[in-house]
Design an enzyme around this catalytic site. Structure first.
Site, mmCIF file in Angstrom:
data_model
loop_
_atom_site.group_PDB
_atom_site.id
_atom_site.type_symbol
_atom_site.label_atom_id
_atom_site.label_comp_id
_atom_site.label_asym_id
_atom_site.label_seq_id
_atom_site.Cartn_x
_atom_site.Cartn_y
_atom_site.Cartn_z
ATOM 1 N N SER A 1 1.328 -7.395 -1.214
ATOM 2 C CA SER A 1 2.000 -8.462 -0.457
ATOM 3 C C SER A 1 1.140 -9.715 -0.314
ATOM 4 O O SER A 1 1.619 -10.754 0.126
ATOM 5 C CB SER A 1 2.461 -7.968 0.903
ATOM 6 N N THR B 1 0.825 -1.214 0.000
ATOM 7 C CA THR B 1 0.000 0.000 0.000
ATOM 8 C C THR B 1 0.852 1.254 0.000
ATOM 9 O O THR B 1 0.521 2.246 -0.650
ATOM 10 C CB THR B 1 -0.919 0.003 1.247
ATOM 11 N N THR C 1 1.516 -4.604 4.170
ATOM 12 C CA THR C 1 1.313 -4.994 5.577
ATOM 13 C C THR C 1 0.691 -6.386 5.727
ATOM 14 O O THR C 1 0.879 -7.038 6.755
ATOM 15 C CB THR C 1 0.392 -3.985 6.289
ATOM 16 N N ASP C 2 -0.052 -6.829 4.698
ATOM 17 C CA ASP C 2 -0.848 -8.053 4.888
ATOM 18 C C ASP C 2 -0.003 -9.286 5.206
ATOM 19 O O ASP C 2 -0.433 -10.152 5.964
ATOM 20 C CB ASP C 2 -1.718 -8.317 3.643
#
Ligand code: ASN
Length: 332
Positions: A54, A12, A85-86
């Site tokens: 990700s 992101t 972040t995932d």
């Protein structure tokens, strides 16, 4: 002057809005151009490794990041990896096993909102990460996010939307960063550290989440196909009656060094202990491993690292899985 290598991988933080949703688009130079001015004298070089959401991260990406750091290890004082972040907690865990005992900091960061948006956490996360990676007292693999410094082996994404997206599971934050100042709660001793790099992972690891009344129909196929089976059990850990016989039969069929069973828990905090209830104690006659207070991300990537060894013995598997690496487990 400190030298930092910033590696970018998408996520992101580097995304822009499109009619199809957010897509990672900014290259590493564009991303770096958003970094707020720093008081510290830090030289930052940047390199794009790849650019993906990700969600699409695979073990090959972890090996690529580790290799990029190994290649440049002696040219820089610290490393910052911008990542979605995932799956950042998986990558942070994997890097903790692929690069052990690093006296130089390897920091992962990202954002919940793209860096080009007016309201974003990206700039402060990036700034904090660079400051932390350039600090003399930093070492090892960590996530720096929303002002918190979390051990790579202890990080978990616990919020989908909020800026405070990550928690440190069963371990305190190492530090917090306010207005660019690091407040350390746990000091790390890096004097005797010498980095050790590893170059392979065994991807044949499966995570089976138990649900009440789960059927045993897929278990023989899972044991046939995978080398490591992680059972996400309930509470302190146990194997329910509905799959017990099939699990035991398959554990008997394969030698423990060929197929490894790891019991963990679905409960986020405090970990497993199969010694407490009969549903766990009855496993004792079999060779299996217990995740104890490790996160699922650390359990999975540590098993991939351990099972990458060819001609492994049970003693090798057990010793290495139970060995404390980057404070990934506190309990036995
Ligand atoms: N906040 C983020 O970075 C989420 C994004 N889907 C990713 O993991 O790449």
């Amino acid at each position: 002057m400190k030298k930092i290598l910033m590696l970018t991988t998408g996520g992101t933080i580097a995304s822009v809005s499109t009619p199809y949703g957010l897509i990672p688009t900014l290259n590493s130079e564009e991303l770096l151009s958003y970094l707020p001015k720093l008081e510290e004298d830090i030289q930052i070089n940047t390199r794009e490794l790849y650019s993906i959401d990700s969600t699409n991260t695979c073990p090959k990406h972890w090996l690529l990041i580790a290799k990029a750091i190994e290649d440049e290890y002696y040219n820089y004082d610290g490393f910052v990896i911008c990542h979605g972040t995932d799956t950042m907690a998986y990558t942070a865990s994997a890097l903790s096993y692929l690069i052990q005992d690093s006296p130089k900091p390897i920091v992962l960061t990202g954002a919940q909102k793209p860096i080009g948006m007016e309201i974003t956490d990206a700039k402060s996360n990036l700034r904090d990460s660079i400051i932390y990676a350039a600090d003399d007292s930093s070492c090892g693999v960590q996530i720096v996010f929303s002002g918190k410094v979390i051990l790579g082996t202890r990080a978990k994404k616990t919020r989908t939307f909020s800026f405070e997206a990550f928690s440190s599971i069963n371990y305190p934050f190492l530090a917090e960063i306010y207005d660019g100042k690091i407040i350390r709660y746990i000091s790390q001793n890096k004097n005797d550290m010498k980095p050790v790099f590893y170059h392979s992972l065994n991807e044949n690891v499966y995570v089976m989440k138990l649900i009440p009344g789960i059927s045993d129909s897929l278990i023989p196929t899972i044991f046939e196909k995978y080398d490591g089976i992680i059972l996400e059990s309930f509470g302190t850990g146990g194997v329910p009656d509905s799959i017990q016989e099939t699990i035991f039969k398959n554990l008997d069929k394969y030698e423990a060094k060929d197929k490894v069973l790891v019991i963990t828990t679905q409960v986020q905090n405090e970990g497993s202990d199969t010694d407490i209830y009969e549903v766990g104690v009855k496993l004792k006659k079999y060779k299996y491993l217990e995740a104890a207070d490790m996160t699922l991300e650390a359990t999975l990537t540590k098993l991939m690292w351990v099972l990458a060894k060819e001609n492994r013995t049970w003693a090798y598997i057990e010793d290495n899985f139970k060995k404390i690496i980057s404070f990934d487990r506190v309990r036995g």
